[in-house]
Write an enzyme that holds these catalytic residues in place. Structure first.
Site, PDB file in Angstrom:
ATOM      1  N   ASP A  67      34.092  40.320  24.531  1.00 55.76           N
ATOM      2  CA  ASP A  67      35.144  41.206  24.030  1.00 55.76           C
ATOM      3  C   ASP A  67      34.549  42.516  23.536  1.00 55.76           C
ATOM      4  OD1 ASP A  67      33.879  40.070  21.831  1.00 55.76           O
ATOM      5  OD2 ASP A  67      35.639  39.078  21.049  1.00 55.76           O
ATOM      6  N   ASN A 136      40.905  32.716  11.853  1.00 53.94           N
ATOM      7  CA  ASN A 136      42.266  32.345  12.249  1.00 53.94           C
ATOM      8  C   ASN A 136      42.267  31.531  13.548  1.00 53.94           C
ATOM      9  OD1 ASN A 136      41.529  34.212  14.121  1.00 53.94           O
ATOM     10  ND2 ASN A 136      43.208  35.649  13.744  1.00 53.94           N
ATOM     11  N   HIS A 138      40.644  32.302  16.355  1.00 54.50           N
ATOM     12  CA  HIS A 138      40.502  33.033  17.619  1.00 54.50           C
ATOM     13  C   HIS A 138      39.148  32.749  18.268  1.00 54.50           C
ATOM     14  CE1 HIS A 138      38.834  36.875  15.476  1.00 54.50           C
ATOM     15  NE2 HIS A 138      37.833  36.308  16.122  1.00 54.50           N
ATOM     16  N   GLU A 143      43.842  35.983  20.005  1.00 58.03           N
ATOM     17  CA  GLU A 143      44.399  35.768  18.669  1.00 58.03           C
ATOM     18  C   GLU A 143      45.471  34.668  18.685  1.00 58.03           C
ATOM     19  OE1 GLU A 143      42.897  37.011  16.311  1.00 58.03           O
ATOM     20  OE2 GLU A 143      42.661  39.184  16.360  1.00 58.03           O
TER      21      GLU A 143
HETATM   22  C1  GLP Z   1      35.056  38.779  16.103  1.00 54.23           C
HETATM   23  C2  GLP Z   1      34.779  38.612  17.578  1.00 54.23           C
HETATM   24  C3  GLP Z   1      34.594  37.168  17.968  1.00 54.23           C
HETATM   25  C4  GLP Z   1      33.638  36.508  16.991  1.00 54.23           C
HETATM   26  C5  GLP Z   1      34.242  36.532  15.614  1.00 54.23           C
HETATM   27  C6  GLP Z   1      33.426  35.812  14.553  1.00 54.23           C
HETATM   28  O1  GLP Z   1      36.402  38.720  15.806  1.00 54.23           O
HETATM   29  N1  GLP Z   1      35.804  39.160  18.397  1.00 54.23           N
HETATM   30  O2  GLP Z   1      34.138  37.101  19.297  1.00 54.23           O
HETATM   31  O3  GLP Z   1      33.413  35.189  17.402  1.00 54.23           O
HETATM   32  O4  GLP Z   1      34.377  37.890  15.242  1.00 54.23           O
HETATM   33  O5  GLP Z   1      32.520  36.662  13.922  1.00 54.23           O
HETATM   34  P1  GLP Z   1      31.432  36.171  12.891  1.00 54.23           P
HETATM   35  O6  GLP Z   1      30.420  35.407  13.662  1.00 54.23           O
HETATM   36  O7  GLP Z   1      30.839  37.416  12.326  1.00 54.23           O
HETATM   37  O8  GLP Z   1      32.126  35.340  11.881  1.00 54.23           O
END
Ligand code: GLP
Length: 249
Positions: A67, A136, A138, A143
């Protein structure tokens, strides 16, 4: 589903690097989708260490980012493409032609989505979807309420996602309102999926997955029933009674 509870940060990163190494061995030129965020930083450092000693060969694979924020180019401090270049593609010495970058600064975002889908088709679909998890539920930027049959697409980001990102980036950081992401159909079609779960805020989302009931409000539950799903999670997130818990697969 294979569940790996990890007692230490180093153990978590080693387990994640082992899972990546296993996917890299599965085929001659595997295709891997890569996560960003705080969770995989230790994994990428571990891979860089293994590359330096010749113990890892990530250069045999093809890669795509899961993403990106709409509107941000790789030079922007919050860009996921920039993050992957700094933490993985550069240190691991991955050749440019082995990487398809999903760009948030593309002028025609629809064409950008179709180009990613074409790369996925050209390289035979994903061998490994390496995923982080949002508070949440995702995965990538899919989402709550996302279409489980979607391919690559543009999404409006959930306020909880933007708040979590703002906490990480620092107060005042301008978090974009939209993202571009591989869709749940693409992730679910990956030959193997490795989900990395780290941080107390992920407890509810992980619990939703472990309950084993598909729920569109928790996109991570779209992975339930995947024939080759491995979850690597911090032991601190283990729900009470999980010792006796046997996932369905
Ligand atoms: C973002 C990204 C996700 C990632 C998530 C978790 O929203 N789009 O791909 O998995 O954050 O991030 P973190 O590892 O910093 O908790």
């Amino acid at each position: 589903m294979k569940m790996h509870w990890s007692d230490s940060a180093a153990g978590f990163d080693r387990a994640a690097a082992d899972a990546l190494a296993q996917a890299l061995q599965a085929r001659d030129e595997p295709f891997v989708a890569l996560p960003t965020g705080s969770t995989p930083l230790g994994l990428y450092a571990e891979v860089a260490r293994r590359v330096a000693t010749g113990a890892a060969l990530p250069g045999r694979a093809h890669y795509i980012n899961l993403d990106e924020y709409v509107g941000l180019g790789p030079q922007h401090a919050l860009s996921y493409v920039g993050y992957l270049q700094r933490h993985f593609l550069g240190p691991a010495g991955i050749a440019r032609e082995r990487v398809h970058l999903l760009r948030g600064d593309a002028r025609d975002l629809d064409a950008e989505c179709r180009a990613a889908d074409a790369a996925l088709a050209r390289w035979g679909g994903l061998d490994l979807a390496l995923l982080g998890l949002g508070e949440n539920g995702h995965i990538a930027f899919n989402e709550p309420g996302s279409d489980w049959n979607a391919a690559t697409h543009v999404v409006a980001l959930d306020e909880r996602t933007r708040a979590a990102q703002r906490r990480q980036a620092g107060a005042g950081a301008a978090i974009p309102a939209h993202g571009i992401t591989l869709g749940l159909a693409t992730l679910r079609a990956a030959r193997s999926v490795v989900l990395l779960v780290r941080g107390a805020a992920k407890g509810a989302a992980l619990a939703a997955l472990l309950r084993g009931r598909a729920d569109p409000q928790w996109p991570v539950t779209s992975l339930i029933g995947h024939p080759r799903l491995t979850v690597i999670a911090e032991a601190a997130l283990r729900p009470a009674g999980a010792a006796a818990f046997t996932p369905r697969r």
